[in-house]
Design a protein around this motif. Structure first.
Motif, short mmCIF file in Angstrom:
data_model
loop_
_atom_site.label_atom_id
_atom_site.label_comp_id
_atom_site.label_asym_id
_atom_site.label_seq_id
_atom_site.Cartn_x
_atom_site.Cartn_y
_atom_site.Cartn_z
N LEU D 4 0.83 -1.20 0.00
CA LEU D 4 0.00 0.00 0.00
C LEU D 4 0.87 1.25 0.00
CD1 LEU D 4 -2.87 -0.81 2.51
CD2 LEU D 4 -3.02 -0.50 0.06
N LEU D 7 2.49 1.74 -3.41
CA LEU D 7 1.49 2.14 -4.40
C LEU D 7 1.10 3.60 -4.21
CD1 LEU D 7 0.35 0.26 -6.54
CD2 LEU D 7 -1.73 0.09 -5.19
N GLY D 8 0.89 3.98 -2.93
CA GLY D 8 0.52 5.37 -2.64
C GLY D 8 1.61 6.32 -3.07
N LEU D 56 -4.02 5.61 0.20
CA LEU D 56 -3.32 4.33 0.29
C LEU D 56 -2.13 4.44 1.23
CD1 LEU D 56 -3.40 3.20 -3.42
CD2 LEU D 56 -4.86 2.50 -1.57
N LEU D 59 -3.15 4.43 4.84
CA LEU D 59 -3.56 3.10 5.29
C LEU D 59 -2.35 2.19 5.47
CD1 LEU D 59 -6.75 2.40 3.18
CD2 LEU D 59 -6.60 2.84 5.62
N GLY D 60 -1.26 2.46 4.76
CA GLY D 60 -0.09 1.60 4.83
C GLY D 60 0.82 1.87 6.01
#
Lengths: 252, 161, 133, 115
Positions: D4, D7-8, D56, D59-60
């Protein structure tokens, strides 16, 4: 070029002074004792507001009287603006004459409808979580006022007035908000507390989240008052210029 | 009472996601706020509750969202960034016929077209969208439609019609 | 280096204050005076918020992250001073109320007298007042 | 967790690149209607996509209140996705109606239709 010279002079003076000052300036690393007291006591301790957010607990609890008078100043400023733009009864009836029409293309109007619902939800969330996260009554109310502004932009002010939100109603909602603030401030007197007292008269915790005692009520009423006050101002500002010129009897 | 339930649902989901926690306090205040907003603005938002609460339509909108972001947006962005570098463009306003009739479906198609760089909707009337296109390759409405909004309308039909 | 950046921030804010005071005093247009006034107010607010800042790493907002007594000590070590922020919150609202009032007055002046220039208004306003209009 | 985060971060980087190209396009393009396309690159690629990236990324990580940050940026991204096209359409409509922009289009079928 002439403007650039002034800019360069200002920049050099600024940097030079900053360099001179920086030689015997230590950035501040510690807390002031008063700030430490507020941080310690806003959630724990004897003088507690039971709110994890220290700023809101200062604004509405420790320095509540300041904020009460600040709200009064805001109220008087809006009343003053309304007085500057005052209209007689016939004139305000005439200002309401007009058909709500869609001047902008269809997608803009459809998006406005959805966005109004979402913005109302977001502003309510900002206001009702003022004791937990950054935000509060004033910030939420400002976000709330965006919704009527969008409707005025997309559909014109007559759409708002046709559906029941005219200037008088906005002022009434605003007064309800202010009345709520006053009543919340007076409630502790009923149970032998003092004016604007917070704990332990109001419940500190409910439904699994800290309420901050009276903070949540103050935030809620301030949210209504600020949102409706801004709406009244926007409604006044969106009266067409030609109509206003006619009311004033000015020819230009 | 039409539209109240679906508007309240939209508001409630927005409120909970924005708040980012699900303590009972959030759920209760969210429900109250959602009902109030639903009663206030619901009748302007939604014409038909059964349509708005149909899970199949929600499924298609999620599929559409993913497809749109992974395929359409990426293609359009690369195209326009290429044009910014090379300076090769031929702007114009073309007419694109539109089949869908309901307000939200037309809005979805128009917004999807505007959100992909390279095409901006200028005006909408009964049967046509007028699209400002960065590189006009054809002036025929039917062919222009094939290039601009091939996929959007199918999904709009499935989601809103 | 950090103390240089810190002093650049403070000195540039003070320079902005001086420039906006100059704008309030020297610009003849009422709207430009109002713009300069808002710049003045906002700069003063940023200066006050800066008083409560702490130049440490990591620095955190004054919100208790976990509602437990054990988290209090690390919170006190990293959080900034909340008092200036609260005072600025009050000041922002009052400044905005004053700005609304001034903006309405400017609009009304423009509608009635047809000018925003204080020099022009100063030329014919005394005559108008003497005649009792 | 780290997927995550990566990706973010990639989405936020993409946003920065899109912003850069959008700014170059705004400077380079000749008139309002063409600049509007460069502005769209800036709003969708440069504002909405990085906000989803922030979602993202939040959240990671394991910072406190990460759900609130993620939720707020997600809702803001969605609102931008809805509002940006409406704003662009309103601007283009107003500009075309006022007829204040001089340009030489290849074809202008709206002007023909409005005659």
């Amino acid at each position: 070029m002439k403007r650039l010279i002034g800019l360069i002079i200002i920049l050099t003076i600024t940097l030079g002074v900053a360099y001179y000052v920086s030689q015997n300036l230590t950035p501040q690393k510690s807390l002031h004792p008063l700030g430490k007291f507020y941080l310690k006591n806003s959630y724990f301790g004897d003088y507690s507001a039971k709110s994890p957010e220290a700023v809101t607990s200062i604004v509405w609890d420790y320095r509540g009287l300041d904020t009460l008078f600040e709200t009064a100043v805001f109220f008087i400023a809006i009343i003053g603006s309304l007085t500057l733009f005052r209209l007689s009864k016939e004139q305000s009836e005439e200002a309401k004459q007009g058909e709500p029409k869609r001047e902008l293309p269809e997608p803009v109007c459809a998006v406005t409808k959805i966005i109004v619902a979402m913005i109302l939800a977001v502003s309510a969330s900002i206001a009702l979580h003022g004791q937990l996260t950054p935000g509060g009554g004033f910030q939420g109310g400002s976000a709330l006022a965006v919704a009527p502004l969008l409707i005025i932009a997309a559909y014109s002010k007559y759409a708002l007035e046709k559906n029941g939100l005219d200037k008088t109603r906005a002022i009434i909602i605003r007064s309800i908000g202010l009345l709520g603030i006053a009543l919340t401030a007076l409630t502790p007197l009923l149970v032998k507390g003092y004016f604007m007292q917070n704990q332990p008269i109001f419940p500190g915790k409910a439904l699994g989240a800290p309420l901050g005692g009276s903070l949540v009520y103050y935030n809620l009423f301030e949210y209504l008052a600020v949102g409706a006050g801004f709406t009244a101002v926007f409604l006044l500002l969106s009266i067409p210029e030609e109509k206003f010129r006619k009311f004033l009897g000015v020819k230009q | 009472m039409k539209g109240v339930v679906s508007t309240a649902l939209l508001t409630f989901v927005t409120y909970i996601i924005f708040t980012g926690s699900i303590t009972p306090y959030d759920l209760v205040t969210g429900a109250v706020v959602a009902i109030v907003i639903g009663l206030l603005v619901g009748k302007f938002l939604v014409e038909n509750d059964a349509k708005a609460l149909n899970p199949l339509r929600w499924f298609w909108s999620v599929v559409y969202f993913v497809w749109y972001f992974l395929v359409a947006e990426v293609k359009a962005h690369l195209d326009v960034i290429g044009r910014i570098i090379t300076g090769n463009f031929e702007p114009g306003i073309v007419k694109v016929p539109l089949k869908v009739k309901s307000e939200y479906a037309r809005t979805l198609v128009a917004n999807s077209i505007t959100n992909t760089p390279g095409t901006v909707v200028v005006d909408v009337d009964e049967n046509y969208l007028y699209v400002n296109w960065i590189n006009v390759t054809t002036e025929n409405p039917e062919e222009a439609k094939k290039e601009i909004c091939e996929g959007f309308e199918k999904f709009a039909e499935r989601i809103f019609e | 280096m950090i103390s240089l950046l810190w002093s650049v921030t403070i000195v540039s804010l003070i320079v902005t204050l001086i420039i906006s005071v100059y704008g309030i005093a020297a610009k003849p247009n009422l709207v430009k005076k109002l713009i300069a006034l808002t710049i003045f107010g906002d700069t003063a607010n940023v200066l006050v918020v800066l008083l409560g800042y702490r130049v440490i790493y990591p620095v955190k907002p004054p919100i208790l992250p976990v509602w437990k007594e054990s988290a209090l000590q690390s919170f006190l070590n990293t959080a900034v001073d909340p008092l200036p922020q609260a005072l600025v919150l009050t000041a922002v609202v009052i400044g905005m109320a004053v700005n609304i009032l001034i903006a309405f007055a400017i609009i009304q002046i423009y509608r009635i007298y047809g000018t925003l220039d204080v020099r022009e208004a100063g030329r014919f306003l005394p005559n108008l007042l003497r005649r009792g209009e | 967790m780290s997927i995550l985060l990566t990706l973010g971060a990639i989405l936020i980087l993409t946003g920065g690149i899109c912003d850069l190209f959008g700014a170059i396009g705004l400077l380079k393009f000749p008139n309002f209607y063409v600049r509007l396309h460069a502005a769209t690159v800036g709003t969708i690629g440069g504002a909405a996509v990085p906000l989803f990236g922030v979602t993202l990324l939040a959240l990671g990580t394991d910072i406190p209140n990460k759900e609130a940050i993620a939720g707020a940026s997600l809702i803001t991204g969605m609102i931008i996705l809805l509002v940006a096209p409406a704003g662009a359409t309103a601007l283009a409509y107003a500009a075309h109606k006022a007829r204040i922009i001089e340009w030489k289009p290849k074809t202008d079928q709206l002007k023909e239709a409005r005659k």
